[in-house]
Design an enzyme around this catalytic site. Structure first.
Site, mmCIF file in Angstrom:
data_model
loop_
_atom_site.group_PDB
_atom_site.id
_atom_site.type_symbol
_atom_site.label_atom_id
_atom_site.label_comp_id
_atom_site.label_asym_id
_atom_site.label_seq_id
_atom_site.Cartn_x
_atom_site.Cartn_y
_atom_site.Cartn_z
ATOM 1 N N PHE A 11 1.212 5.220 0.719
ATOM 2 C CA PHE A 11 0.629 6.242 1.583
ATOM 3 C C PHE A 11 1.159 7.614 1.180
ATOM 4 C CE2 PHE A 11 0.441 2.341 3.944
ATOM 5 C CZ PHE A 11 -0.722 2.408 4.699
ATOM 6 N N THR A 68 0.850 -1.189 0.000
ATOM 7 C CA THR A 68 0.000 0.000 0.000
ATOM 8 C C THR A 68 0.887 1.240 0.000
ATOM 9 O OG1 THR A 68 -1.843 -1.086 1.122
ATOM 10 C CG2 THR A 68 -1.740 1.304 1.274
#
Length: 368
Positions: free
Chosen positions: A266, A264
């Site tokens: 960010f 992921t």
């Protein structure tokens, strides 16, 4: 009772003595660095500049990696120096960082990985709250997920960039391993699996195979799911191992995400009125959101300046504009910094070709 522990080998004793001496030298040097950082902080206060400069910290880490002769691994250098800089920065001013809470979320882990552990943590109940407290000044920075390698963009984060003044000053990427956690050490008698919708989607295959008849219940965050599972033995959570430790849960099944290399990305956001745009670091990303009039060839025309001026596009995502006219916003990442002439020219011509143009930020990226 006499001490029965075996005597240490003389060579081991000598090596431990040398390590103790080096540790004392390191501590002395770290405090020397901290005192210099305090002096830097005083100069910054006088000139009114900010304590945290992401491009400066990126350059320091890159320099340390380049100078590292080993045997310390290159990938070990960054987290060590980030913690050193975090501790020194905390002597200048506290850094308040908002992220999706509670304790144990991947967002918290991303925040600590980017800023180091010497920060004031502000856990929030939703992405909206992260943007709100950062916009209001209750937090200096916010950390929000924007893209997952399995499920794609985090739509709520992208939508919030349109309605708030925050801009991006940094990014970090995190390997995301999802685990099934529970109060009871068993897969039996589970009524529901609770997790953030993204986590439920990223574990769709495993859940369909192992818990096909169990309800999948979305909650605000994976750590919130872990908190709920700690209070109800009929619930299982999908969350990080840190969240399991935080709430005293058994790890029933590790790494249940459908894609092994599940990462992921960010974004680190702040208010432009309180923090300047990072200067060019040599390896930068520029993010923007644009829209064009709904006519044939409009998207092609929008992208022509990038090709003409040699600017590479690394991401291109579309989101409905919710106007009811089949119009879209396009989220674009470009290689380079607006301080570079070819990037500045491409951005100027791109802006002229768009009905809507918003620069979301330009920031250093980790190329190692």
């Amino acid at each position: 009772m006499a001490d029965q522990s075996p005597a240490l080998h003389p060579d081991l004793l000598a090596l431990r003595t040398q390590i103790d001496e080096v540790d004392r030298e390191l501590l002395s040097l770290l405090n020397r660095r901290a005192r210099l950082a305090q002096e830097v902080g005083e100069v910054k206060k006088k000139e009114g500049s900010v304590a945290f400069r992401p491009e400066r910290e990126a350059q320091v880490i890159d320099g340390m990696k380049a100078l590292n002769p080993g045997p310390l691994l290159a990938e070990s250098v960054a987290p060590i120096w980030r913690e050193i800089m975090s501790a020194c920065r905390a002597l200048e001013t506290p850094t308040r960082v908002a992220y999706l809470g509670p304790a144990g979320t991947f967002s918290e882990e991303a925040a600590l990985g980017f800023f180091g552990s010497s920060i004031v943590k502000i856990p929030c109940a939703s992405f909206d709250e992260v943007f709100h407290v950062t916009t209001s000044g209750a937090a200096d920075f916010g950390v929000v997920p924007v893209e997952n390698s399995t499920e794609g963009v985090v739509t709520r984060s992208l939508d919030l960039f349109l309605t708030t003044p925050l801009f991006i000053i940094g990014e970090t990427s995190l390997f995301v391993q999802h685990n099934l956690l529970r109060k009871d050490n068993s897969l039996a008698d589970i009524d529901a699996v609770v997790a953030h919708p993204q986590a439920l989607a990223q574990c769709h295959g495993w859940l369909g195979t192992h818990l096909p008849n169990v309800e999948r219940r979305p909650v605000a965050s994976n750590a919130e799911g872990a908190r709920l599972a700690a209070a109800d033995s009929k619930l299982a959570a999908i969350a990080s191992a840190r969240a399991g430790s935080e709430f005293g849960l058994h790890l029933i099944a590790p790494a249940i995400q459908d894609e092994a290399n599940n990462r992921t990305r960010f974004a680190v956001v702040t208010h432009p009125g309180r923090h300047p745009q990072p200067r060019a670091s040599g390896h930068d990303c520029t993010s923007l959101v644009v829209s064009v009039t709904n006519r044939p060839g409009a998207v092609h025309d929008m992208l022509v300046p990038l090709k003409q001026h040699g600017v590479s596009m690394t991401r291109f995502e579309s989101r409905p504009a919710r106007s009811g006219q089949w119009e879209y916003y396009f989220y674009i990442d470009l290689q380079g910094h607006p301080d570079q002439p070819h990037v500045a020219t491409a951005l100027r011509e791109l802006r002229e070709a768009c009905a809507f143009f918003k620069l979301l930020g330009t920031y250093p990226i980790d190329v190692h």
